[in-house]
Design an enzyme around this catalytic site. Structure first.
Site, PDB file in Angstrom:
ATOM      1  N   ASP A 158      57.719  45.902   9.653  1.00 32.10           N
ATOM      2  CA  ASP A 158      56.546  45.533   9.771  1.00 32.10           C
ATOM      3  C   ASP A 158      56.628  44.161   8.776  1.00 32.10           C
ATOM      4  OD1 ASP A 158      53.629  45.611  10.538  1.00 32.10           O
ATOM      5  OD2 ASP A 158      53.325  45.584   8.407  1.00 32.10           O
TER       6      ASP A 158
ATOM      7  N   GLU B  17      53.925  41.378   6.798  1.00 34.87           N
ATOM      8  CA  GLU B  17      52.747  40.872   6.648  1.00 34.87           C
ATOM      9  C   GLU B  17      52.716  39.305   6.480  1.00 34.87           C
ATOM     10  OE1 GLU B  17      50.240  42.885   6.734  1.00 34.87           O
ATOM     11  OE2 GLU B  17      51.595  44.743   6.899  1.00 34.87           O
ATOM     12  N   ALA B  18      51.553  38.674   6.796  1.00 39.06           N
ATOM     13  CA  ALA B  18      51.831  37.187   6.923  1.00 39.06           C
ATOM     14  C   ALA B  18      50.570  36.266   6.545  1.00 39.06           C
ATOM     15  CB  ALA B  18      52.358  36.571   8.366  1.00 39.06           C
TER      16      ALA B  18
ATOM     17  N   ASP C 283      52.716  50.119   6.444  1.00 44.82           N
ATOM     18  CA  ASP C 283      52.648  50.099   7.926  1.00 44.82           C
ATOM     19  C   ASP C 283      53.870  50.553   8.731  1.00 44.82           C
ATOM     20  OD1 ASP C 283      50.137  49.338   8.051  1.00 44.82           O
ATOM     21  OD2 ASP C 283      50.583  47.110   8.354  1.00 44.82           O
TER      22      ASP C 283
ATOM     23  N   HIS D 167      48.371  47.921   6.209  1.00 41.92           N
ATOM     24  CA  HIS D 167      48.581  46.153   5.885  1.00 41.92           C
ATOM     25  C   HIS D 167      49.254  46.059   4.714  1.00 41.92           C
ATOM     26  CE1 HIS D 167      45.822  45.846   9.493  1.00 41.92           C
ATOM     27  NE2 HIS D 167      44.579  46.159   8.853  1.00 41.92           N
TER      28      HIS D 167
ATOM     29  N   TYR E 149      53.868  39.864  17.908  1.00 46.90           N
ATOM     30  CA  TYR E 149      53.775  39.251  16.512  1.00 46.90           C
ATOM     31  C   TYR E 149      55.176  39.413  15.876  1.00 46.90           C
ATOM     32  CZ  TYR E 149      51.524  38.368  12.205  1.00 46.90           C
ATOM     33  OH  TYR E 149      51.029  37.788  11.083  1.00 46.90           O
TER      34      TYR E 149
HETATM   35  N1  DCM Z   1      46.531  39.739  10.475  1.00 46.75           N
HETATM   36  C1  DCM Z   1      45.244  38.924  10.530  1.00 46.75           C
HETATM   37  N2  DCM Z   1      43.924  39.572  10.721  1.00 46.75           N
HETATM   38  C2  DCM Z   1      43.943  40.657  11.414  1.00 46.75           C
HETATM   39  C3  DCM Z   1      45.141  41.576  11.426  1.00 46.75           C
HETATM   40  C4  DCM Z   1      46.129  40.805  11.111  1.00 46.75           C
HETATM   41  O1  DCM Z   1      45.356  37.783   9.980  1.00 46.75           O
HETATM   42  N3  DCM Z   1      42.772  40.966  11.650  1.00 46.75           N
HETATM   43  C5  DCM Z   1      47.568  39.039  10.137  1.00 46.75           C
HETATM   44  C6  DCM Z   1      47.670  39.435   8.546  1.00 46.75           C
HETATM   45  C7  DCM Z   1      48.777  40.524   8.430  1.00 46.75           C
HETATM   46  C8  DCM Z   1      49.504  40.402   9.693  1.00 46.75           C
HETATM   47  O2  DCM Z   1      48.774  39.821  10.661  1.00 46.75           O
HETATM   48  O3  DCM Z   1      49.479  40.559   7.533  1.00 46.75           O
HETATM   49  C9  DCM Z   1      50.237  41.671  10.179  1.00 46.75           C
HETATM   50  O4  DCM Z   1      49.078  42.707  10.549  1.00 46.75           O
HETATM   51  P1  DCM Z   1      49.365  44.243  10.260  1.00 46.75           P
HETATM   52  O5  DCM Z   1      49.107  44.477   8.689  1.00 46.75           O
HETATM   53  O6  DCM Z   1      48.561  44.763  11.013  1.00 46.75           O
HETATM   54  O7  DCM Z   1      50.773  44.516  10.200  1.00 46.75           O
HETATM   55 MG    MG Z   2      51.345  45.472   8.512  1.00 43.55          MG
HETATM   56 MG    MG Z   3      52.080  45.176  11.732  1.00 45.44          MG
END
Ligand code: DCM
Ligand code: MG
Ligand code: MG
Length: 249
Positions: A19, A21-22, A206, A201, A129
């Protein structure tokens, strides 16, 4: 070429759950701020053990390799991304994290080399993603391939399994507020385990939640992966290069 076109399914020996995060969603040309990889053997997934509790839950495999890195994304977080991840440009800067650089490539390569082949990355919404984003970061430093690594998206897998086995796979049919079926990681986890996944998150939280969801239907998902995994080489990058406006802050 997709392995589903091959006559023989690939029999993966290692599943590397992943996974990222970005800084934001796809259209914002996000940069990675955290990544987690947890490598689990086929053997462990095929022999998942369950707790003795009233609602038996799959036990996290005892033998795994785990990698979790925080990275300076060198790009501003969107407010939502910062809020849900608990990460910010300030926090990563203050903690003196490096960006996605050649050292990350070396770590990933070494991590993958230690796994028994063939290896398959597993990510939830990976095709939409995580895999294209990882590709974009790799391309950004002139590196585009992991040799002989495959990848599978558990979101695509769950949808496909739900379609062919509607009467069996209603597990994936959690309704969203709009009344549509949702296959979000949180939704599936809640459906299976009657509670929200801990540490949503965060890359590691995750990834651990994804392993639990995968274990819940390991037999079907292993089979589906063997037949449908794509070569990581074929995944298209999320973006070619950062546009001027988005260059490092
Ligand atoms: N993300 C976002 N807004 C959201 C969901 C996710 O900007 N509503 C982006 C930021 C998270 C990345 O996608 O770091 C990965 O999502 P996840 O935490 O679901 O893996
Ligand atoms: Mg995540
Ligand atoms: Mg994810």
């Amino acid at each position: 070429m997709y392995s589903k076109h091959d006559l023989q399914p690939t029999r993966f020996q290692t599943y590397v759950f992943m996974d990222l995060e970005a800084t934001g969603l796809q259209f914002s040309q996000p940069r990675i701020a955290e990544l987690c990889l947890i490598a689990v053997s086929r053997h462990a997934l095929e022999n998942t053990e369950y707790s003795n509790s009233f609602l038996p839950v799959p036990l996290f495999p005892r033998v795994v390799d785990k990698l979790s890195l925080c990275l300076n994304p060198q790009k501003p977080f969107t407010p939502v991304a910062s809020k849900i991840t608990g990460l910010s440009n300030d926090l990563l800067h203050t903690n003196r994290r490096q960006g996605f650089n050649i050292h990350v490539i070396h770590i990933l390569e070494a991590f993958l080399k230690r796994q028994s082949a063939p290896v398959c990355f597993v990510a939830h919404n990976g095709y939409g993603y995580d895999f294209p984003l990882l590709k974009a970061e790799l391309n950004g430093i002139g590196f585009s391939v992991f040799n002989d690594v495959y990848c599978v998206d558990t979101l695509a897998a769950m949808k496909a399994l739900d379609k062919v086995n509607n009467h069996l796979y209603q597990f994936a049919g959690l309704q969203s507020n709009s009344g549509r079926k949702t296959y979000s990681l949180e939704g599936l986890y809640l459906k299976f385990f009657k509670e929200y996944p801990p540490d949503s998150h965060t890359a590691e939280g995750d990834t651990i939640a994804l392993i639990a969801v995968f274990q819940w239907r390991a037999k079907d998902l292993i089979k589906w992966t063997d037949l449908n995994a794509k070569q990581f080489d074929e995944i298209k990058t999320m973006y070619k290069e950062q546009t001027k406006l988005d260059s490092p802050a």
